[in-house]
Design an enzyme around this catalytic site. Sequence first.
Site, PDB file in Angstrom:
ATOM      1  N   GLU A   1       0.827  -1.200   0.000  1.00 18.30           N
ATOM      2  CA  GLU A   1       0.000   0.000   0.000  1.00 18.30           C
ATOM      3  C   GLU A   1       0.868   1.258   0.000  1.00 18.30           C
ATOM      4  OE1 GLU A   1      -3.112   0.023  -0.466  1.00 18.30           O
ATOM      5  OE2 GLU A   1      -3.610  -2.090  -0.142  1.00 18.30           O
TER       6      GLU A   1
ATOM      7  N   HIS B   1      -1.338  -5.991   1.366  1.00 15.77           N
ATOM      8  CA  HIS B   1      -2.544  -6.793   1.287  1.00 15.77           C
ATOM      9  C   HIS B   1      -2.251  -8.063   0.488  1.00 15.77           C
ATOM     10  CE1 HIS B   1      -5.606  -3.522   2.372  1.00 15.77           C
ATOM     11  NE2 HIS B   1      -5.984  -4.589   3.054  1.00 15.77           N
TER      12      HIS B   1
ATOM     13  N   ARG C   1     -17.371  -0.638   6.769  1.00 15.27           N
ATOM     14  CA  ARG C   1     -18.543  -1.197   6.080  1.00 15.27           C
ATOM     15  C   ARG C   1     -19.146  -2.348   6.869  1.00 15.27           C
ATOM     16  NH1 ARG C   1     -19.099  -5.349   2.742  1.00 15.27           N
ATOM     17  NH2 ARG C   1     -16.846  -5.649   2.558  1.00 15.27           N
TER      18      ARG C   1
ATOM     19  N   CYS D   1      -7.396  -2.621   8.147  1.00 13.51           N
ATOM     20  CA  CYS D   1      -6.097  -2.651   7.463  1.00 13.51           C
ATOM     21  C   CYS D   1      -5.539  -1.235   7.292  1.00 13.51           C
ATOM     22  CB  CYS D   1      -6.217  -3.359   6.115  1.00 13.51           C
ATOM     23  SG  CYS D   1      -6.455  -5.146   6.262  1.00 13.51           S
TER      24      CYS D   1
END
Length: 215
Positions: free
Chosen positions: A78, A165, A88, A141
């Site tokens: 990332e 990831h 979410r 994350c």
Amino acid sequence: MKILVAAFDPFGGEKINPALEAVKKLDDQIAGAEITKLEIPTVFHKSAQTLREKAIELKPDMILCVGQAGGRYALTPERVAINQDDARIEDNEGNQPIDVPIQEDGAPAYFATLPIKAMVQKMKEAGVPAEVSNSAGTFVCNHIMYQALYLTEKEMPSVRAGFIHVPFIPEQVVSKPGQPSMSLEDIAKGLSAAIEAMVEYHDKEDVKSIGGAIH
């Protein structure tokens, strides 16, 4: 050289987290660096507390956090973490922060201080699909990447930090038609190659290579 590698436990109804299982497979030494493995809970703030306590104790040269990104086909270092929790789904303790800053006194965003493009290059050389990601999402994350970089800025300025990831493994997609996966062995091989690049570029600038995205 000491590297702290932290990975999340299973979440979102999954019985396994390939990030954690792949980290368990890493050698205790990679490219001459001592690897310390840490399991962290998929829980906002508690994950950061667990990471901080271990980092203060270990005093590593680098911190690499690893998490699952179902739907991705490659290992994806990332580029950036943003100062925003916007969940979410609930974390493993039922927390679901929405539009909440991670740290009130933190920067709007922190860029990874690991050599993400060298890591991608090294993983590809090892035969593992890899690419730079420009969004770590807004779940735990992104939270732990932001917290790791906040920690290094505020308390451990000589320490470099970042996040990768990883995809689902095949057993996770049996009931998820069309979802990509990668073997646990290849994920572990990719992580090992990424750590080799971290060691090689610890005191160097990252490579200049194409890693951008159109959207």
